[in-house]
Design a protein around this motif. Structure first.
Motif, PDB file in Angstrom:
ATOM      1  N   LYS A   1       0.993   4.414  -2.585  1.00 14.64           N
ATOM      2  CA  LYS A   1       0.769   5.808  -2.192  1.00 14.64           C
ATOM      3  C   LYS A   1       1.768   6.737  -2.847  1.00 14.64           C
ATOM      4  O   LYS A   1       1.525   7.916  -3.012  1.00 14.64           O
ATOM      5  CB  LYS A   1       0.862   5.946  -0.674  1.00 14.64           C
ATOM      6  CG  LYS A   1      -0.463   5.686  -0.030  1.00 14.64           C
ATOM      7  CD  LYS A   1      -0.312   5.651   1.461  1.00 14.64           C
ATOM      8  CE  LYS A   1      -1.442   4.830   2.045  1.00 14.64           C
ATOM      9  NZ  LYS A   1      -1.099   4.307   3.341  1.00 14.64           N
ATOM     10  N   ASN A   2       2.937   6.229  -3.149  1.00 11.60           N
ATOM     11  CA  ASN A   2       3.915   7.076  -3.841  1.00 11.60           C
ATOM     12  C   ASN A   2       4.477   6.311  -5.022  1.00 11.60           C
ATOM     13  O   ASN A   2       5.631   5.880  -5.018  1.00 11.60           O
ATOM     14  CB  ASN A   2       5.031   7.492  -2.876  1.00 11.60           C
ATOM     15  CG  ASN A   2       5.663   8.790  -3.321  1.00 11.60           C
ATOM     16  OD1 ASN A   2       5.672   9.101  -4.508  1.00 11.60           O
ATOM     17  ND2 ASN A   2       6.189   9.534  -2.374  1.00 11.60           N
TER      18      ASN A   2
ATOM     19  N   ARG B   1       0.839  -1.199   0.000  1.00 12.43           N
ATOM     20  CA  ARG B   1       0.000   0.000   0.000  1.00 12.43           C
ATOM     21  C   ARG B   1       0.870   1.244   0.000  1.00 12.43           C
ATOM     22  O   ARG B   1       0.587   2.221  -0.679  1.00 12.43           O
ATOM     23  CB  ARG B   1      -0.862   0.012   1.267  1.00 12.43           C
ATOM     24  CG  ARG B   1      -2.046  -0.879   1.132  1.00 12.43           C
ATOM     25  CD  ARG B   1      -3.234  -0.256   1.857  1.00 12.43           C
ATOM     26  NE  ARG B   1      -4.083  -1.325   2.326  1.00 12.43           N
ATOM     27  CZ  ARG B   1      -4.441  -1.467   3.585  1.00 12.43           C
ATOM     28  NH1 ARG B   1      -4.059  -0.603   4.495  1.00 12.43           N
ATOM     29  NH2 ARG B   1      -5.198  -2.462   3.932  1.00 12.43           N
TER      30      ARG B   1
ATOM     31  N   GLU C   1       6.329   9.928  10.586  1.00 14.02           N
ATOM     32  CA  GLU C   1       5.436   8.764  10.597  1.00 14.02           C
ATOM     33  C   GLU C   1       5.920   7.743  11.626  1.00 14.02           C
ATOM     34  O   GLU C   1       5.127   7.153  12.355  1.00 14.02           O
ATOM     35  CB  GLU C   1       5.399   8.122   9.208  1.00 14.02           C
ATOM     36  CG  GLU C   1       4.552   6.868   9.176  1.00 14.02           C
ATOM     37  CD  GLU C   1       4.661   6.112   7.872  1.00 14.02           C
ATOM     38  OE1 GLU C   1       4.935   6.740   6.836  1.00 14.02           O
ATOM     39  OE2 GLU C   1       4.478   4.880   7.910  1.00 14.02           O
TER      40      GLU C   1
END
Ligand SMILES: Nc1ncnc2c1ncn2[C@@H]1O[C@H](COP(=O)(O)OP(=O)(O)OP(=O)(O)O)[C@@H](O)[C@H]1O
Ligand SMILES: [Mg+2]
Lengths: 404, 256
Positions: free
Chosen positions: A16-17, A12, A310
């Protein structure tokens, strides 16, 4: 279970990038593909050359004037062989099937409207037998041609193609360095080697014609002898040496001014050269793998520093340092594994295309495919892991406050 | 980590959170800032405390130390009787995982990650299955009035919506302590009141301990205790006898 979840999170994260993920994997892919393709090509070329040599058979002996050297100029002013040497060898040494005297010369061949530079060899009629040349159409060179110094020639496939294209070459006339020769035979193609050596880029004329009309002397630059199958080539080699020492007046304590090589030695020599060549290719490719590795390292460092917040957040929400580590480890591994797998595919495709292009065999085995990939995965993991561990060891609040 | 009050280190068994002469200094040398100048504070289980005071007075710092995100420079802070200075990083992580819910002053939502996934995050580390996580996260989002934006990214949400996602994330794991740094800072008064009602209900019905930083007297009145900071010291600590019904005089609210 936890690992599976980490893989899912990693995938995932990549989505996302996508650009970054693509760039990272691209670096790995190129490195892995380059190494794989180069190694496979190197191996294929080696196998191909060995195959060509093997096609000549094990029982050839090459006799050259001078001292043996690795292709460089021979030492001393070794004088060439005389016209009669080959005949004497054929008559005196037991167990020989064919003995050919050879003198080569680069020539420019001209035909109305076309011209081609090639290597012409002046040969005695045994040459075709010894070197396993076959005639596709027309006739071979004969004893008669030899005695009269007939202006005739045989052309190799490449030479024929260059000069005649689709036309029929048999019976046509050519000019070699001013002399007119007639094509009496066309040689069957042997096929181009991976190294670019093209045995078909040649033409053959009677040795006597070569002497008289092209080189202008009587020198024989080498003698090729072919032993009868099952004969001991080292015994024959000794006999030839003894005979030639005598004929060339080499004293018992002197070094011979000529040498005899058998196929084994030639195979070893060629093996050494192709070995150096393939390691060189592999080394160049390994550098690209290293550069790819540095690319991964770079992107992993950026990713971790960018994601320090994060990491801080995850720690604040109850992740332990090792949970965060596992996640980064898996992410780095997923990225580099995907890149590595793509690299294997691209490398194989590239190698397949290139081997077809050059007409060499495709030699593939497991280690060739897996080692470069393992290397890039290790790089990705190490360089993703170290900075991530750094971040995971921060106090969460510091990681959260990190400015990327 | 489930053994209640197992930490034998402290003679401070009373109180869920306990500060003894806690000092916090940021930086070193001439650039050092003393955010907390030695405070004593005791918060029992089930309390609802509002921390107030001017900007820079040390409220966020206090909350971070309470939440085991940071440790004091001097003095001791205890959580459930455990001296946080004696615990390792993993032990602190487990305390946070099992007992604490945070609402950060800056939200700290994960970018490029949907609201739903953001709210799920604390559950991931509790080993809750994907399906159950999903349901719990939806429920928490619904509780803060965010049904329908589950799949929006933080960048697609207003400041107030982001704040409510952050609140949902703090509540989703049903922590026994919620530490909220200005949870209503970006909300209009209607939304703010809703959030305060949620917090007050959690506190009253489930006995969840709540420590909340706020600048707004209207919000502080929901708390049953109001602690006032100034220059890294506690200058007032009073009980709010009648939460939500008592409106404090304006003068108390604005203290420079
Ligand atoms: N990481 C840090 N490094 C240096 N100084 C800091 C750091 N964090 C806070 N400070 C300083 O410590 C003091 C207290 O900060 P804190 O964040 O606790 O204040 P606050 O009461 O939460 O203020 P606000 O109401 O504005 O959020 C301030 O002077 C601040 O500048
Ligand atoms: Mg603050």
């Amino acid at each position: 279970m936890i690992l599976l979840q980490a893989v899912v999170i990693a995938l995932r994260q990549m989505l996302k990038n996508p650009l970054r993920a693509a760039l990272t994997t691209l670096g790995v892919m190129i490195g892995v593909a380059a190494v794989i393709a180069m190694v496979i090509l190197g191996r294929g070329a080696t196998a191909d050359i060995q195959g060509q040599l093997a096609g000549l058979g094990q029982n050839l002996l090459f006799i050259s004037p001078g001292q043996p050297g690795m292709g460089g100029p021979t030492r001393g002013a070794a004088h060439a062989f005389a016209d009669g040497d080959a005949d004497v060898i054929a008559k005196s040494v037991q167990g020989l099937r064919a003995v050919a005297a050879v003198t080569g010369s680069p020539v420019r061949v001209v035909r109305a409207g076309a011209s081609w530079s090639t290597a012409a060899v002046g040969v005695t009629e045994d040459y075709l037998v010894a070197m396993k040349w076959q005639i596709r159409s027309g006739r071979p060179l004969t004893d008669e041609d030899q005695r009269t110094g007939a202006a005739v020639c045989l052309v190799g496939e490449t030479t024929r193609q260059e000069l005649f294209g689709a036309e029929d070459a048999l019976g046509k006339e050519l000019r070699i360095n001013g002399a007119v020769v007639r094509v009496v035979g066309i040689l069957k193609a042997k096929g181009r080697a991976a190294t670019g050596m093209d045995p078909d880029d040649t033409m053959m004329v009677p040795l006597s014609f070569m002497h008289r009309r092209i080189v202008g002397n009587d020198d024989v630059s080498s003698i090729i002898a072919s032993a009868v199958d099952g004969e001991d080539t080292s015994r024959i080699q000794e006999d030839i040496i003894a005979l030639l020492r005598e004929r060339r007046h080499v004293g018992p304590d002197e070094d011979a001014d000529f040498f005899v090589r058998d196929m084994k030695e030639i195979e070893q020599m060629v093996g050494a050269i192709t070995g150096v060549l393939s390691s060189f290719l592999a080394a160049v490719a390994a550098i690209s793998l290293l550069v790819g590795g540095i690319g991964i390292m770079n992107i992993m460092l950026v990713a971790v520093s960018e994601r320090t917040r994060e990491i801080g957040l995850r720690l604040a929400l109850g992740a332990r340092a090792r949970d965060v580590m596992l996640q980064f480890l898996v992410e780095a591994m997923v990225l580099s594994t995907v890149g590595g797998l793509a690299g294997i595919v691209v490398g194989l495709l590239g190698a397949w295309g290139a081997t077809r292009q050059f007409g060499i065999p495709l030699v593939v085995d497991g280690p060739v495919l897996l080692l470069p990939m393992a290397f890039s995965v290790v790089i990705g993991v190490v360089f993703g892991f170290l900075p991530a561990r750094q971040a995971a060891r921060l106090r969460p609040i510091e990681a959260l406050r990190h400015e990327s | 980590m489930s053994a209640d009050g197992a930490g034998g280190a402290a003679a401070t068994g009373d109180g869920l959170i306990c500060f003894e002469q806690v000092t916090k200094v940021y930086g070193q040398g001439t650039g050092a800032v003393r955010a907390l100048a030695g405070i004593d504070l005791r918060i029992g289980a089930g309390e609802f405390v509002a921390l107030m005071g001017p900007s820079g007075s040390g409220k966020s710092t206090t909350l971070q130390i309470m939440g085991c995100l940071d440790v004091p420079t001097a003095g001791s802070s205890f959580f459930r009787g455990l001296d946080t200075a004696t615990l390792g990083g993993d032990d602190l992580s487990l305390l946070r995982r099992n007992y604490l819910g945070f609402v950060f002053q800056g939200f700290h939502l994960l970018a490029r990650t949907s609201a739903l996934e953001n709210v799920e995050l604390p559950l991931v580390y509790r080993g809750i299955s994907t399906g159950k996580r999903r349901i719990m996260a939806r429920t928490a989002l619904a509780a803060v009035g965010l049904s329908g934006v589950e799949h929006h990214l933080p960048s697609e949400l207003s400041g107030g919506e982001q704040q409510r996602v952050a609140i949902a994330r703090a509540l989703v794991s049903e922590p026994s302590v919620v530490l909220a740094d200005e949870p209503t800072g970006n909300l209009d008064s209607g939304r703010a009141t809703e959030i305060m009602e949620i917090l007050a209900t959690l506190n009253r019905q489930r006995g969840i301990t709540i420590v909340m930083v706020t600048h707004e007297p209207d919000m502080a009145v929901y708390a049953r205790r109001i602690v006032r900071f100034k220059d890294g010291l506690i200058v007032e600590d009073k009980t709010n006898e009648a939460p939500t019904s008592l409106r404090p005089p304006r003068a108390v609210a604005v203290s420079p």
